[in-house]
Structures are given as C-alpha cells and as structure tokens.
Design a protein around this motif. Structure first.
Motif, PDB file in Angstrom:
ATOM      1  N   ARG A 130      -4.817   7.706 -11.666  1.00  0.00           N
ATOM      2  CA  ARG A 130      -4.690   7.819 -13.114  1.00  0.00           C
ATOM      3  C   ARG A 130      -3.557   8.773 -13.467  1.00  0.00           C
ATOM      4  O   ARG A 130      -2.845   8.559 -14.444  1.00  0.00           O
ATOM      5  CB  ARG A 130      -5.994   8.318 -13.728  1.00  0.00           C
ATOM      6  CG  ARG A 130      -7.136   7.334 -13.682  1.00  0.00           C
ATOM      7  CD  ARG A 130      -6.904   6.153 -14.635  1.00  0.00           C
ATOM      8  NE  ARG A 130      -6.500   6.564 -15.965  1.00  0.00           N
ATOM      9  CZ  ARG A 130      -7.315   7.026 -16.906  1.00  0.00           C
ATOM     10  NH1 ARG A 130      -8.608   7.145 -16.664  1.00  0.00           N
ATOM     11  NH2 ARG A 130      -6.845   7.365 -18.097  1.00  0.00           N
ATOM     12  N   GLN A 144       4.241   6.259 -18.439  1.00  0.00           N
ATOM     13  CA  GLN A 144       2.926   5.666 -18.205  1.00  0.00           C
ATOM     14  C   GLN A 144       3.135   4.222 -17.751  1.00  0.00           C
ATOM     15  O   GLN A 144       3.935   3.485 -18.344  1.00  0.00           O
ATOM     16  CB  GLN A 144       2.069   5.694 -19.473  1.00  0.00           C
ATOM     17  CG  GLN A 144       0.837   4.803 -19.402  1.00  0.00           C
ATOM     18  CD  GLN A 144      -0.410   5.446 -19.929  1.00  0.00           C
ATOM     19  OE1 GLN A 144      -0.972   6.378 -19.354  1.00  0.00           O
ATOM     20  NE2 GLN A 144      -0.862   4.951 -21.063  1.00  0.00           N
ATOM     21  N   TRP A 198       7.052  -7.293 -27.494  1.00  0.00           N
ATOM     22  CA  TRP A 198       6.235  -6.269 -28.146  1.00  0.00           C
ATOM     23  C   TRP A 198       7.016  -5.509 -29.202  1.00  0.00           C
ATOM     24  O   TRP A 198       8.185  -5.183 -29.013  1.00  0.00           O
ATOM     25  CB  TRP A 198       5.735  -5.262 -27.108  1.00  0.00           C
ATOM     26  CG  TRP A 198       4.760  -5.821 -26.132  1.00  0.00           C
ATOM     27  CD1 TRP A 198       5.043  -6.471 -24.968  1.00  0.00           C
ATOM     28  CD2 TRP A 198       3.332  -5.784 -26.226  1.00  0.00           C
ATOM     29  NE1 TRP A 198       3.888  -6.848 -24.346  1.00  0.00           N
ATOM     30  CE2 TRP A 198       2.828  -6.432 -25.078  1.00  0.00           C
ATOM     31  CE3 TRP A 198       2.447  -5.255 -27.160  1.00  0.00           C
ATOM     32  CZ2 TRP A 198       1.452  -6.564 -24.855  1.00  0.00           C
ATOM     33  CZ3 TRP A 198       1.089  -5.393 -26.925  1.00  0.00           C
ATOM     34  CH2 TRP A 198       0.594  -6.037 -25.795  1.00  0.00           C
ATOM     35  N   GLY A 199       6.331  -5.190 -30.307  1.00  0.00           N
ATOM     36  CA  GLY A 199       6.859  -4.229 -31.254  1.00  0.00           C
ATOM     37  C   GLY A 199       6.578  -2.816 -30.757  1.00  0.00           C
ATOM     38  O   GLY A 199       5.810  -2.620 -29.803  1.00  0.00           O
ATOM     39  N   LEU A 209       1.230   0.641 -17.081  1.00  0.00           N
ATOM     40  CA  LEU A 209       0.039  -0.113 -17.438  1.00  0.00           C
ATOM     41  C   LEU A 209       0.022  -1.449 -16.717  1.00  0.00           C
ATOM     42  O   LEU A 209       0.997  -2.196 -16.750  1.00  0.00           O
ATOM     43  CB  LEU A 209       0.006  -0.362 -18.950  1.00  0.00           C
ATOM     44  CG  LEU A 209      -0.207   0.858 -19.833  1.00  0.00           C
ATOM     45  CD1 LEU A 209       0.147   0.541 -21.280  1.00  0.00           C
ATOM     46  CD2 LEU A 209      -1.643   1.337 -19.743  1.00  0.00           C
ATOM     47  N   GLN A 261       5.467   2.317 -20.438  1.00  0.00           N
ATOM     48  CA  GLN A 261       5.409   2.722 -21.839  1.00  0.00           C
ATOM     49  C   GLN A 261       5.576   4.225 -21.963  1.00  0.00           C
ATOM     50  O   GLN A 261       4.796   4.994 -21.399  1.00  0.00           O
ATOM     51  CB  GLN A 261       4.082   2.296 -22.480  1.00  0.00           C
ATOM     52  CG  GLN A 261       4.035   2.579 -23.976  1.00  0.00           C
ATOM     53  CD  GLN A 261       2.692   2.253 -24.597  1.00  0.00           C
ATOM     54  OE1 GLN A 261       1.653   2.385 -23.961  1.00  0.00           O
ATOM     55  NE2 GLN A 261       2.705   1.814 -25.864  1.00  0.00           N
ATOM     56  N   GLY A 301      -3.029   7.903 -25.625  1.00  0.00           N
ATOM     57  CA  GLY A 301      -3.318   8.137 -24.219  1.00  0.00           C
ATOM     58  C   GLY A 301      -4.145   7.052 -23.552  1.00  0.00           C
ATOM     59  O   GLY A 301      -4.495   7.181 -22.378  1.00  0.00           O
ATOM     60  N   GLU A 302      -4.462   5.993 -24.300  1.00  0.00           N
ATOM     61  CA  GLU A 302      -5.275   4.916 -23.736  1.00  0.00           C
ATOM     62  C   GLU A 302      -4.475   3.622 -23.675  1.00  0.00           C
ATOM     63  O   GLU A 302      -3.366   3.513 -24.182  1.00  0.00           O
ATOM     64  CB  GLU A 302      -6.539   4.721 -24.565  1.00  0.00           C
ATOM     65  CG  GLU A 302      -7.441   5.947 -24.588  1.00  0.00           C
ATOM     66  CD  GLU A 302      -8.711   5.725 -25.388  1.00  0.00           C
ATOM     67  OE1 GLU A 302      -9.428   6.703 -25.622  1.00  0.00           O
ATOM     68  OE2 GLU A 302      -8.986   4.567 -25.779  1.00  0.00           O
ATOM     69  N   ALA A 303      -5.058   2.612 -23.041  1.00  0.00           N
ATOM     70  CA  ALA A 303      -4.421   1.304 -22.934  1.00  0.00           C
ATOM     71  C   ALA A 303      -4.679   0.487 -24.194  1.00  0.00           C
ATOM     72  O   ALA A 303      -5.668   0.708 -24.899  1.00  0.00           O
ATOM     73  CB  ALA A 303      -4.956   0.567 -21.713  1.00  0.00           C
ATOM     74  N   PRO A 304      -3.809  -0.481 -24.509  1.00  0.00           N
ATOM     75  CA  PRO A 304      -4.043  -1.356 -25.657  1.00  0.00           C
ATOM     76  C   PRO A 304      -5.276  -2.214 -25.459  1.00  0.00           C
ATOM     77  O   PRO A 304      -5.603  -2.629 -24.340  1.00  0.00           O
ATOM     78  CB  PRO A 304      -2.785  -2.223 -25.699  1.00  0.00           C
ATOM     79  CG  PRO A 304      -1.764  -1.496 -24.906  1.00  0.00           C
ATOM     80  CD  PRO A 304      -2.519  -0.759 -23.848  1.00  0.00           C
ATOM     81  N   LEU A 355      -0.194  -2.498 -32.389  1.00  0.00           N
ATOM     82  CA  LEU A 355       0.953  -3.163 -31.781  1.00  0.00           C
ATOM     83  C   LEU A 355       0.961  -4.640 -32.139  1.00  0.00           C
ATOM     84  O   LEU A 355      -0.053  -5.332 -31.969  1.00  0.00           O
ATOM     85  CB  LEU A 355       0.900  -3.025 -30.255  1.00  0.00           C
ATOM     86  CG  LEU A 355       0.643  -1.639 -29.679  1.00  0.00           C
ATOM     87  CD1 LEU A 355       0.614  -1.698 -28.159  1.00  0.00           C
ATOM     88  CD2 LEU A 355       1.699  -0.667 -30.136  1.00  0.00           C
ATOM     89  N   LEU A 377       6.001  -1.367 -25.231  1.00  0.00           N
ATOM     90  CA  LEU A 377       5.784  -1.683 -23.829  1.00  0.00           C
ATOM     91  C   LEU A 377       6.978  -2.449 -23.276  1.00  0.00           C
ATOM     92  O   LEU A 377       7.497  -3.360 -23.930  1.00  0.00           O
ATOM     93  CB  LEU A 377       4.542  -2.546 -23.660  1.00  0.00           C
ATOM     94  CG  LEU A 377       3.185  -1.847 -23.768  1.00  0.00           C
ATOM     95  CD1 LEU A 377       2.807  -1.636 -25.214  1.00  0.00           C
ATOM     96  CD2 LEU A 377       2.109  -2.672 -23.065  1.00  0.00           C
ATOM     97  N   ARG A 426      -0.372   7.614 -15.207  1.00  0.00           N
ATOM     98  CA  ARG A 426       0.657   8.476 -15.804  1.00  0.00           C
ATOM     99  C   ARG A 426       1.398   9.198 -14.694  1.00  0.00           C
ATOM    100  O   ARG A 426       0.813   9.998 -13.972  1.00  0.00           O
ATOM    101  CB  ARG A 426       0.023   9.467 -16.773  1.00  0.00           C
ATOM    102  CG  ARG A 426       1.054  10.267 -17.557  1.00  0.00           C
ATOM    103  CD  ARG A 426       0.423  11.057 -18.693  1.00  0.00           C
ATOM    104  NE  ARG A 426      -0.170  10.193 -19.700  1.00  0.00           N
ATOM    105  CZ  ARG A 426       0.515   9.571 -20.650  1.00  0.00           C
ATOM    106  NH1 ARG A 426       1.825   9.708 -20.720  1.00  0.00           N
ATOM    107  NH2 ARG A 426      -0.104   8.825 -21.533  1.00  0.00           N
ATOM    108  N   GLY A 442      -5.522  -2.240 -17.731  1.00  0.00           N
ATOM    109  CA  GLY A 442      -6.127  -1.115 -17.040  1.00  0.00           C
ATOM    110  C   GLY A 442      -5.916   0.149 -17.843  1.00  0.00           C
ATOM    111  O   GLY A 442      -5.237   0.149 -18.884  1.00  0.00           O
ATOM    112  N   GLU A 443      -6.476   1.256 -17.371  1.00  0.00           N
ATOM    113  CA  GLU A 443      -6.409   2.510 -18.115  1.00  0.00           C
ATOM    114  C   GLU A 443      -5.069   3.212 -17.962  1.00  0.00           C
ATOM    115  O   GLU A 443      -4.810   4.182 -18.649  1.00  0.00           O
ATOM    116  CB  GLU A 443      -7.548   3.438 -17.693  1.00  0.00           C
ATOM    117  CG  GLU A 443      -8.924   2.908 -18.098  1.00  0.00           C
ATOM    118  CD  GLU A 443     -10.030   3.885 -17.762  1.00  0.00           C
ATOM    119  OE1 GLU A 443     -10.897   4.108 -18.624  1.00  0.00           O
ATOM    120  OE2 GLU A 443     -10.036   4.437 -16.642  1.00  0.00           O
TER     121      GLU A 443
END
Lengths: 109, 113
Positions: free
Chosen positions: B9, B88, A99-100, B90, B37, A40-43, A87, B43, B109, B105-106
């Motif tokens: 968000r 999502q 990207w993988g 990004l 993503q 649920g977060e960014a890389p 990743l 991605l 969604r 960024g965060e």
C-alpha cells in the motif's frame, strides 16, 4: 486531441443540490462514466450513460447529451460524506477510457 | 463485483532500486489496467491487458513493464526507480460484455527518494 473538461472545485451546503458539469471532445463515443473518489482512496463507480437522457440512482442522477458532448452529475440532499472528487470519463471509439481531472466537491454544514 | 488487491500500500525506496507492485483480482475478469495518479490530477493509463499473455502500453508507460501470465495477476515493475516515479499507482479490472465499469484496488503510494 481528446479532452474532458470539468470544473476544478465546487462548494455546496449540506442538504442542498449541486450539479457538476462535464464536456467532452473525443474520437468517437461509447459511453460516459461518473466515478467518486474520496481523498487518498481509489475511485468507485457511480453511473454510466450511453444514450441521451437522465439516469437516476437514489440521490445521484446523471444526464447525457451526445449531440452537445455534455453530461452532468446531479447530487441531491447533500451529505458531508459526499465531499469527494467526482471524475468524468468517456469511452472513445477504441473503447479506451479518457479521464477528466475531476471536480473537488466541498460540502459545508 | 471484482475484489482487487494491491501490495504494498505504501513504499519508500531509494533512486535506482527495482520494485514490483503487485495486483491480484479474484473474479476472473479479463481486462486489467494500471493507472498513475498524482494528487488532484487525472488518471493516466500506464499499461493494460485484455487477457493472459496480452499486454499493451498506455499513454504513460513511465519506463515500467507488466506481465499477465495468469488471469488473476498483473504485476507492474519499475527496473530503476527515479524521484519522478513518485505517485499513486492504481490497479483496476473489468469484465467483457458489461458496461466496462472499472473496479479499482486501494492503490500503491510510491515515494522515491
């Protein structure tokens, strides 16, 4: 076509060592990245390799062999917070990032 | 390090609506990117920009558009949202002359009903 392969999922035990492999086939090569992504977060950036060999940064190390199209991320002294997706991404001859799909790492107590 | 801000968000909208996802960065980085993503998937690059008035389509333009009128601002617009746009999104930035490390960024969604 361009392709990045890494295992879909791996499981390891807290305190142990785990190696996540990445193989790539790209049109040219200008560097390889490892990113960590919690659910649920960014890389977030972990490491960058452009020359063959091992780059060490604390508990994490990344290795690159350009002739083999191969890299691995080594995580030592695993902690529960290391549970995340990892990743692999390669910069091709046009400096585009490929990207993988990521490797989901599950850490068990 | 770049600070990247995305709004909203979370967004739930109906089919056919026009939406804009905002992305701003405070460090003056030239290169900015939009990625899509889905959970557990890689991605996909939607759009990117190498500077003001520069925009390019990525592998997955997903019927969206972007603009780069100011260095710090890179909004993404969907003219008519569809359920297939549920994902999502990004936003990321990187500077020239470095390794190309991306700062993300965060995320936004989006759910299209």
């Amino acid at each position: 076509g361009q392709n990045i392969d890494q295992p879909t999922e791996m499981t390891a035990t807290e305190g142990a060592i785990v190696q996540i492999n990445c193989t790539y086939q790209t049109s040219g090569f200008n560097g390889l990245f490892w990113y960590q992504q919690h659910a649920g977060e960014a890389p977030t950036f972990l490491s960058y390799n452009v020359l063959d060999g091992l780059e060490e940064k604390g508990r994490f190390s990344s290795f690159l062999s350009r002739s083999k199209g191969y890299s691995y991320l080594l995580l030592k002294e695993l902690q529960m917070k290391d549970s995340a997706s990892y990743l692999c991404a390669v910069t091709d001859s046009n400096y585009q990032l490929i990207w993988g799909a990521g490797t989901k790492l599950i850490i068990k107590p | 390090e770049a600070d990247i801000y995305q709004t909203p968000r979370y967004l739930v909208i109906g089919t056919g609506k026009k939406i804009t996802l905002e992305c701003s960065q405070t460090m003056g980085h030239d290169k900015m990117y939009w990625y899509q993503q889905d959970p557990g998937m890689e991605l996909h690059l939607i759009h990117y920009s190498y500077g003001v008035n520069s925009t390019e389509k990525g592998d997955l333009s997903s019927e969206s558009t972007v603009s780069r009128i100011r260095t710090e601002h890179f909004p993404l617009t969907l003219e008519s949202a569809r359920p297939s746009h549920t994902s999502q999104y990004l936003c990321a930035a990187s500077g020239q002359g470095d390794t190309g490390e991306l700062f993300f960024g965060e995320g936004s969604r989006l759910t299209v009903l």
